[in-house]
Structures are given as C-alpha cells and as structure tokens.
Design a protein around this motif. Structure first.
Motif: not given
Ligand code: HEC
Length: 151
Positions: A93-102
């Motif tokens: 969630x924190x490593x791939x914040x953009x992916x989680x946002x998506x």
C-alpha cells in the motif's frame, strides 16, 4: 449518600469519552471498522442476491450506500507508519501508493455508479440490485490479493 453514586456515573462517562478519543486517533482500528461495515453490507447484499434474505429496495439502498461511504473514506486511514501492528494491510500500500490509489478509485467508481443507478429509493428489484452491485463486488478479491497480507 448520593455523592459517591454521582461520582461513579461521571467517572464512567469520562472513561467512555476517553475510549472514543483513543479510537478516533487509531487509523488501523478505523479502517478495519470501515471494512467490517463493508463486510456486513456484503453479507446482507450477498444474502439477498442468493435469495436467502428477502430483497427490499430500502435494504438494497442501505448496502450500496454503505459501500459507497466506505469506498470514499477508507483511503484516508493509511498514514505512514501504520503498516505494522494489528493490521493485515500489505506494505505494498505504501510501496505502490499509486496502485493502491487506483484500486480505491476503481472501488469508489463502482460504488458511485451503483448509487447513481439505485435512485432515491433503491434498486426496484433484486435483478436491478445485482446489476448495480456486481461491479462493486468485483473489487473485493482483487484489492485483497494485491494489498492485503494473510496473517
Ligand atoms: C481498495 C482496496 C480494498 C477493497 C476494494 C476492499 N478491501 Fe477489504 N480490506 C482492504 C485492506 C487493505 C484490509 C486490511 C485493513 C487492515 O487490517 O488494516 C481489508 C480488510 C477487510 C476485512 C477485515 C476487516 C478487519 O476486521 O480487519 C473485511 C471483512 C473486508 N476487507 C471485506 C471486504 C469486502 C467484502 C470488499 C468488497 C465489497 C472489500 N473488502 C473491498 C482493502 C480493500
């Protein structure tokens, strides 16, 4: 004679207040309770889809509204440093914040569309409810696979 009694009442009111202050400051507890409300709504919605629970438009609307409120608020409770502790949130969630946002945006998009489709009084029948909720349900497993760890 009455004074000690009043003192006890005030002490318990004060401790209830203190408990909610602690809860309000705990993002892990808040995001988990949001997901518990999502889970409860999914239980009711799934039960109605399977015909185990009688469908009513008001109940359908309550399920969709709970999903939509959760989808729009859930993402606000992942401050840095809350990847450890009593949580099944994945470090991704924190490593791939953009992916989680998506993933959050996809969930909120589906719940928003379901809200729009459900009108003021909720989907008229269970088929309309299924059509509105299908895309919302499609998000659970996908996000959990990518952004949740098994403990
Ligand atoms: C955008 C990502 C995302 C979506 C979509 C999502 N979840 Fe979750 N869910 C999570 C994360 C992350 C956690 C772990 C939270 C924690 O432990 O801090 C979680 C935890 C849970 C929990 C456990 C809560 C607890 O008490 O710890 C339940 C139940 C749940 N989700 C149900 C659902 C259902 C049902 C759906 C679909 C309608 C759904 N979720 C959709 C990310 C998501």
């Amino acid at each position: 004679m009455r004074k000690p009694f009043f003192g006890m009442v005030l002490a318990s009111v004060a401790s209830i207040g203190a408990t909610s202050v602690i809860a309000a400051g705990d993002p892990i507890a808040i995001r988990q309770s949001i997901m518990q409300s999502v889970g409860a709504a999914a239980g009711l919605g799934g039960g109605m889809m399977k015909g185990e629970i009688a469908y009513t438009p008001a109940a359908g609307k309550a399920v969709i509204a709970a999903m939509d409120a959760s989808a729009h608020s859930f993402g606000s409770f992942f401050p840095a440093g809350t990847d450890t502790g009593d949580t099944t949130a994945s470090p991704k969630i924190w490593e791939d914040a953009a992916g989680f946002e998506a993933a959050l945006a996809k969930f909120a998009g589906a719940s928003g569309a379901a809200m729009a489709a459900s009108g003021k009084n909720g989907p008229a029948d269970v088929d309309a409810f299924k059509a509105a909720m299908g895309p919302v349900f499609g998000n659970c497993k996908a996000c959990h696979q990518d952004f949740r760890v098994k403990k």
